[in-house]
Write a protein that holds these residues in place. Structure first.
Motif, short mmCIF file in Angstrom:
data_model
loop_
_atom_site.label_atom_id
_atom_site.label_comp_id
_atom_site.label_asym_id
_atom_site.label_seq_id
_atom_site.Cartn_x
_atom_site.Cartn_y
_atom_site.Cartn_z
N TYR A 172 3.20 -16.50 18.41
CA TYR A 172 3.00 -17.15 19.71
C TYR A 172 1.68 -16.70 20.34
CZ TYR A 172 4.27 -19.33 24.11
OH TYR A 172 4.28 -20.13 25.20
N LYS A 173 1.34 -15.41 20.20
CA LYS A 173 0.06 -14.92 20.71
C LYS A 173 -1.10 -15.61 20.00
CE LYS A 173 1.40 -10.27 22.16
NZ LYS A 173 1.26 -8.83 21.87
N THR A 174 -0.98 -15.76 18.68
CA THR A 174 -2.02 -16.44 17.91
C THR A 174 -2.18 -17.88 18.38
OG1 THR A 174 -1.47 -15.05 16.01
CG2 THR A 174 -2.77 -17.02 15.56
N LYS A 175 -1.07 -18.54 18.62
CA LYS A 175 -1.12 -19.92 19.10
C LYS A 175 -1.82 -19.99 20.44
CE LYS A 175 1.84 -23.60 20.82
NZ LYS A 175 3.19 -24.02 21.12
N LEU A 176 -1.48 -19.07 21.36
CA LEU A 176 -2.13 -19.06 22.67
C LEU A 176 -3.62 -18.78 22.56
CD1 LEU A 176 0.54 -17.23 24.87
CD2 LEU A 176 0.01 -19.68 24.81
N ASP A 177 -4.00 -17.89 21.65
CA ASP A 177 -5.43 -17.60 21.45
C ASP A 177 -6.17 -18.85 20.96
OD1 ASP A 177 -5.13 -15.00 22.28
OD2 ASP A 177 -4.95 -14.18 20.23
N PHE A 178 -5.57 -19.57 20.00
CA PHE A 178 -6.19 -20.80 19.52
C PHE A 178 -6.30 -21.84 20.61
CE2 PHE A 178 -5.05 -19.50 15.06
CZ PHE A 178 -6.35 -19.51 14.58
N LEU A 179 -5.26 -21.96 21.44
CA LEU A 179 -5.30 -22.94 22.54
C LEU A 179 -6.40 -22.59 23.54
CD1 LEU A 179 -1.52 -23.62 23.23
CD2 LEU A 179 -3.20 -25.21 22.31
N ARG A 180 -6.53 -21.30 23.87
CA ARG A 180 -7.59 -20.88 24.81
C ARG A 180 -8.96 -21.15 24.21
NH1 ARG A 180 -5.25 -15.39 25.62
NH2 ARG A 180 -3.37 -15.88 26.75
N HIS A 181 -9.10 -20.84 22.93
CA HIS A 181 -10.40 -21.06 22.26
C HIS A 181 -10.71 -22.54 22.19
CE1 HIS A 181 -13.71 -20.38 19.55
NE2 HIS A 181 -13.21 -21.29 18.72
N TYR A 182 -9.72 -23.38 21.90
CA TYR A 182 -9.93 -24.83 21.80
C TYR A 182 -10.26 -25.43 23.16
CZ TYR A 182 -8.97 -29.73 20.81
OH TYR A 182 -9.07 -31.09 20.70
N GLN A 183 -9.59 -24.96 24.22
CA GLN A 183 -9.84 -25.51 25.56
C GLN A 183 -11.18 -25.02 26.11
OE1 GLN A 183 -6.41 -24.41 27.84
NE2 GLN A 183 -5.16 -26.10 27.03
#
Length: 125
Positions: free
Chosen positions: A112-123
């Motif tokens: 879940y942390k990895t997913k949130l990191d990818f979402l922050r990076h993508y946004q």
């Protein structure tokens, strides 16, 4: 009564979910009818247990053809059926089960942390 049309099946037939509430029911049965209902109920409850413990049933012995040693086979069936329930209950309170749950929770949190990191990076891009 409520009817919910929730979608289509593969062959385009409508699929329905129906809930009905009966507030009162008056029936009169004779003794034979009641006995047949109870026999059916007994059969259904036995079938449920048979499905639950099918893997322990002796497959080569029928009660009608009492083969040599049939008592031992059915005794093992009874033992294994009961032991499976006991093991299932004990499994949920064992240290091994606790360790597996803890490991699964850690994996989930890391993913879940990895997913949130990818979402922050993508946004942020």
């Amino acid at each position: 009564m409520q009817v919910n049309r929730s979608g289509q099946l593969d062959n385009n037939n409508p699929q329905y979910s129906i809930n009905a509430e009966i507030t009162g029911l008056v029936m009169s049965l004779n003794e034979v009818q009641l006995q047949q209902i109870l026999i059916l109920w007994d059969y259904l409850s036995t079938s449920e247990l048979r499905n639950k413990y099918w893997r322990y049933r002796p497959w080569c012995s029928l009660l009608s053809k009492k083969m040599k040693g049939w008592q031992i086979l059915w005794w093992r069936y009874a033992q294994e059926s009961i032991l499976s329930d006991v093991r299932k209950r004990l499994r949920k309170s064992s240290w091994r089960y606790f360790g597996q749950r803890l490991s699964s929770c850690r994996k989930y949190v890391n993913l879940y942390k990895t997913k949130l990191d990818f979402l922050r990076h993508y946004q942020g891009s």
